[in-house]
Scaffold this active site. Sequence first.
Site, PDB file in Angstrom:
ATOM      1  N   LEU A  39      19.816  42.778 -57.097  1.00  0.00           N
ATOM      2  CA  LEU A  39      21.001  43.324 -56.449  1.00  0.00           C
ATOM      3  C   LEU A  39      22.166  42.813 -57.287  1.00  0.00           C
ATOM      4  CD1 LEU A  39      21.819  45.035 -54.004  1.00  0.00           C
ATOM      5  CD2 LEU A  39      21.978  42.940 -52.677  1.00  0.00           C
ATOM      6  N   ASP A  40      22.980  43.726 -57.781  1.00  0.00           N
ATOM      7  CA  ASP A  40      24.074  43.346 -58.670  1.00  0.00           C
ATOM      8  C   ASP A  40      24.955  42.262 -58.067  1.00  0.00           C
ATOM      9  OD1 ASP A  40      23.317  45.279 -60.531  1.00  0.00           O
ATOM     10  OD2 ASP A  40      24.592  46.797 -59.616  1.00  0.00           O
ATOM     11  N   ARG A  41      25.573  41.503 -58.933  1.00  0.00           N
ATOM     12  CA  ARG A  41      26.456  40.405 -58.513  1.00  0.00           C
ATOM     13  C   ARG A  41      27.568  40.901 -57.589  1.00  0.00           C
ATOM     14  NH1 ARG A  41      30.019  37.228 -62.916  1.00  0.00           N
ATOM     15  NH2 ARG A  41      31.427  36.233 -61.466  1.00  0.00           N
ATOM     16  N   SER A  80      27.401  43.427 -55.561  1.00  0.00           N
ATOM     17  CA  SER A  80      26.842  44.098 -54.394  1.00  0.00           C
ATOM     18  C   SER A  80      26.378  43.042 -53.399  1.00  0.00           C
ATOM     19  CB  SER A  80      25.665  44.989 -54.797  1.00  0.00           C
ATOM     20  OG  SER A  80      26.090  45.989 -55.695  1.00  0.00           O
ATOM     21  N   ARG A  86      22.581  49.692 -61.554  1.00  0.00           N
ATOM     22  CA  ARG A  86      23.826  50.157 -60.936  1.00  0.00           C
ATOM     23  C   ARG A  86      23.751  51.616 -60.505  1.00  0.00           C
ATOM     24  NH1 ARG A  86      27.469  46.200 -61.290  1.00  0.00           N
ATOM     25  NH2 ARG A  86      29.304  47.491 -61.027  1.00  0.00           N
TER      26      ARG A  86
END
Length: 181
Positions: A43-45, A47, A142
């Site tokens: 999970l992106d930083r 998000s 992403r």
Amino acid sequence: MPLLVLFNKPYDVLSQFTDNSTPARATLADYIALKDVYPAGRLDRDSEGLLLLTNCGRTQHQLSDPKHKAPKTYWVQVEGDITDEALNNLRQGVILKDGPTLPAIAEPITPPTLWPRNPPVRYRANIPTSWLSLTITEGRNRQVRRMTAAVGFATLRLVRCQIGPWQLDPLQPGEYRVVHL
């Protein structure tokens, strides 16, 4: 004994246990004191929301391998009033630089009751925002942000609320729950 950890990843936290950057950034180690568990996916930083971790290699593979297509649902705040045309395009799949996406389930939603984000999402008095629920079965880098941008709506906030049968609720940011498989 196989474990599954459901973690509500806060904004600005890396989906890994170590960081070699200077200055060091927040990681899973700042929140999860369990030994020998590893993220099943990312999970992106920037998000927030549900991240699954496990101590079982087979479970990790099943959860993160795109072949198994575990649906992932996100609450997405976008800049502007989301249009029916944009929602229909998401439902049909959109073209990204790395190829077409699979069709998504895309529905407008009322703003979910969420914790405040730090820092707050940018606010512009003259530009409205709207929320949608987006369910995808892929996991490209992403991807959700790129999909909303492809239909003309920049993502302001992204919260993953469900992966397969596992849901974020009632975990608060930084909290986790252990499930024995």
